[in-house]
Design an enzyme around this catalytic site. Structure first.
Site, short mmCIF file in Angstrom:
data_model
loop_
_atom_site.label_atom_id
_atom_site.label_comp_id
_atom_site.label_asym_id
_atom_site.label_seq_id
_atom_site.Cartn_x
_atom_site.Cartn_y
_atom_site.Cartn_z
N HIS A 68 0.83 -1.21 0.00
CA HIS A 68 0.00 0.00 0.00
C HIS A 68 0.86 1.26 0.00
O HIS A 68 1.86 1.33 0.70
CB HIS A 68 -1.02 0.01 1.14
N ASP B 89 -0.51 4.28 0.54
CA ASP B 89 -1.06 5.30 1.46
C ASP B 89 -0.40 5.16 2.82
O ASP B 89 0.16 4.11 3.15
CB ASP B 89 -2.59 5.17 1.60
N ASP C 129 6.10 1.52 6.73
CA ASP C 129 4.69 1.13 6.54
C ASP C 129 4.04 2.04 5.53
O ASP C 129 3.51 3.08 5.88
CB ASP C 129 3.98 1.20 7.90
N GLU D 37 -5.28 1.14 2.42
CA GLU D 37 -5.07 0.12 3.46
C GLU D 37 -5.25 0.72 4.84
O GLU D 37 -5.85 0.12 5.73
CB GLU D 37 -3.67 -0.49 3.32
N GLU D 38 -4.72 1.91 5.04
CA GLU D 38 -4.74 2.51 6.38
C GLU D 38 -6.12 3.02 6.78
O GLU D 38 -6.31 3.48 7.90
CB GLU D 38 -3.71 3.64 6.47
N ASP E 72 4.75 -6.18 4.63
CA ASP E 72 4.06 -5.13 5.37
C ASP E 72 3.94 -5.54 6.84
O ASP E 72 3.02 -5.15 7.53
CB ASP E 72 2.67 -4.90 4.75
N HIS F 150 2.80 4.14 12.58
CA HIS F 150 1.65 4.96 13.03
C HIS F 150 2.04 5.95 14.13
O HIS F 150 1.17 6.61 14.69
CB HIS F 150 0.48 4.07 13.54
N1 BES Z 1 1.36 -2.84 8.09
C1 BES Z 1 0.30 -2.69 9.03
C2 BES Z 1 -0.09 -3.99 9.70
C3 BES Z 1 0.99 -4.66 10.50
C4 BES Z 1 1.97 -3.96 11.16
C5 BES Z 1 1.00 -6.03 10.57
C6 BES Z 1 2.96 -4.61 11.87
C7 BES Z 1 1.96 -6.68 11.31
C8 BES Z 1 2.96 -5.95 11.95
C9 BES Z 1 -0.90 -2.12 8.31
O1 BES Z 1 -0.56 -1.02 7.51
C10 BES Z 1 -1.86 -1.58 9.33
O2 BES Z 1 -1.51 -0.69 10.03
N2 BES Z 1 -3.08 -2.11 9.35
C11 BES Z 1 -4.09 -1.60 10.22
C12 BES Z 1 -5.42 -2.17 9.83
C13 BES Z 1 -6.31 -1.32 9.02
C14 BES Z 1 -7.65 -1.97 8.81
C15 BES Z 1 -6.44 0.10 9.45
C16 BES Z 1 -3.85 -2.01 11.64
O3 BES Z 1 -3.31 -3.11 11.89
O4 BES Z 1 -4.22 -1.25 12.51
MN MN Z 2 1.04 -1.45 6.34
MN MN Z 3 -0.26 0.70 8.88
#
Ligand code: BES
Ligand code: MN
Ligand code: MN
Length: 462
Positions: free
Chosen positions: A86, A88, A119, A152-153, A179, A426
């Site tokens: 992603h 974004d 990320d 994705e975010e 990711d 984040h």
């Molecule tokens: N890359 C992350 C997910 C992640 C981070 C998985 C570290 C394993 C280890 C992804 O970009 C993310 O932040 N996903 C969100 C979910 C989304 C529905 C907003 C999350 O996990 O909060």
């Molecule tokens: Mn991610």
């Molecule tokens: Mn993320």
């Protein structure tokens, strides 16, 4: 392979500069003011895919932000790798906590500091450069497809429709995603599971207007206080979640699975020190690795109401709000959990307030196999470049598209992540180590090579 090494060594600086250029685009998907930046970033991804050797790259419009698709099909009979990532990023705030601008990448102590460095721009871009390496040295052994999305975010809300409408285009033998995190560069690992998510917003309303807290305080329920009480009651004294039915479908881990999971290196002292906390917290009866990897949780992501400006204002607010998310594990369904939460939260509200509950977005948990050809190819690729076999781990984060690919395309993913848990995803001062960036670019071509070789052998033996 020597040709890869030479090519990558020669182009090392350019690879990095290209990433830095992409990191300068504030492609924040949550903020509509950045809509044009998102598009600019999508166009850049498309252009870079073409330069790297894609036969075709295009933007696919959705109800939200565009998906970038690119491909190079060398031979229909060869296996196809679909790379997902992603472009974004999360909002950068709080800005004042950054040591340098979130969209002005700087390199300090061998690390790239910028929003999206890990990320996921820094991570998906490794695949673009690995692909360039393969295509420019004429050593591609698989067909390659790229699907790099821009939402994705914010929960990949429009991706389901895109994937379902483009099943043929996205057809592949494996989805390859960078990711996620590794334990450390000394302990390479592969995540074999992701949690699902149910994200809710709640509003608690009391009186019909904000009130003077001296004149009315003590006589009228304060919605902020009530909200805090309601939230506090969502955990019991053992930090189990109190929502009826919440655990009903949770997949139980066997003692052997628990044992294997807890074998991963974990230093509690270092973990606490890194986070600046004296004590850890969590569900009784489970280790930290189990709590983050295999157990569902509930968290307040934001809570507000009343006066939040400078100084003091004496007020009894009419409303209070919170954003509450639940991380889910295999077999829990986000839609069902949304329903259970909504019913429970309304039920525990006292008569002196009104409660509104709104689901924001959701996604399902996923477990990826460790006995597949793709996993074995990833394992061998890491072993080749790290000199060590990776440890399988369970990740706590969510990538909803993994379950979606499985459901809609019947294809499994491999989570070949090169981030670290303390890369500040984040958070302010997100970073990605140059070492990890280059290690990823070095490792990925081996995945393609081994995946092709092992697929051929796999087929021959059947
Ligand atoms: N890359 C992350 C997910 C992640 C981070 C998985 C570290 C394993 C280890 C992804 O970009 C993310 O932040 N996903 C969100 C979910 C989304 C529905 C907003 C999350 O996990 O909060
Ligand atoms: Mn991610
Ligand atoms: Mn993320």
């Amino acid at each position: 392979m020597q040709v890869w090494k030479e090519f990558q060594e020669k182009n090392k600086d350019r690879f990095l500069n290209e990433l830095l250029e992409m990191l300068r685009i504030p492609s924040v998907s949550a903020d509509s003011r950045h809509k044009e930046d998102i598009r600019k970033c999508a166009l850049m991804v498309k252009q870079r895919l073409l330069e790297a050797g894609a036969d075709k790259a295009e933007l696919h419009e959705t109800e939200g932000h565009p998906v970038v698709y690119g491909e190079k099909i060398i031979d229909k009979k060869l296996p196809t790798v679909l790379v997902y990532g992603h472009y974004d990023v999360q909002p950068p705030d709080p800005l004042e906590l950054w040591n340098s601008g979130p969209f002005e990448p700087v390199i300090k102590d061998g690390r790239i500091y910028a929003r999206g460095s890990c990320d996921d721009k820094g991570q998906f871009y490794m695949h673009v450069k690995a692909f360039e390496t393969l295509s420019k040295t004429n050593t591609l052994s698989c067909n390659v497809k790229f699907m790099i999305e821009g939402e994705e975010e914010v929960g990949s809300e429009n991706l389901e429709a895109f994937v379902k409408a483009n099943k043929e285009l996205l057809k592949a033998d494996v989805v390859l995603i960078s990711d996620t995190s590794m334990i450390s560069m000394e302990h390479p690992s592969i995540e074999t599971g992701l949690r699902g998510l149910a994200y809710m917003e709640v509003e608690v309303t009391g009186p019909n207007r904000d009130l003077h807290s001296g004149v009315y305080g003590g006589a009228v329920a304060n919605p902020a206080t009530i909200l805090c009480r309601m939230i506090a009651s969502l955990h019991d004294k053992n930090n189990h979640i109190t929502i009826p039915g919440f655990y009903d479908k949770v997949a139980k881990m066997t003692p052997a699975e628990r044992k294997a999971l807890n074998k991963a290196p974990f230093n509690e002292k270092e973990y606490k020190k890194d986070l600046g906390v004296k004590e850890l917290w969590g569900e009784k009866g489970y280790t930290t690795l189990e709590r983050t990897g295999t157990r569902p949780t509930i968290e307040v992501n934001g809570i507000w109401g009343g006066y939040m400006g400078e100084g003091a204002k004496t007020v009894l607010p009419a409303t209070a709000h919170a954003k509450i998310s639940m991380r889910l594990v295999p077999n829990q369904q986000s839609a069902e959990i949304e329903r259970l939460f909504t019913a429970h939260f309304k039920k525990i509200a006292p008569d002196n307030v009104k409660v509104k509950v709104t689901p924001v977005h959701g996604g399902e948990a996923a477990v990826t196999p460790t006995d597949s050809i793709a996993y074995k190819a990833a394992e061998k690729a890491i072993e080749t470049t790290f000199g060590k076999k990776p440890i399988p781990t369970r990740g706590g984060g969510s990538i909803p598209v993994v379950a979606l690919f499985e459901k809609a395309l019947k294809v499994k993913s491999v989570l070949l992540g090169f981030g670290l848990d303390n890369d500040n995803l984040h958070s302010p001062n997100e970073k990605y180590d140059l070492f990890n960036f280059y290690k990823g670019i070095e490792t990925i071509p081996y995945f393609h090579q081994y995946f092709a070789e092992m697929s051929k052998n796999g087929k021959a033996s059947h």
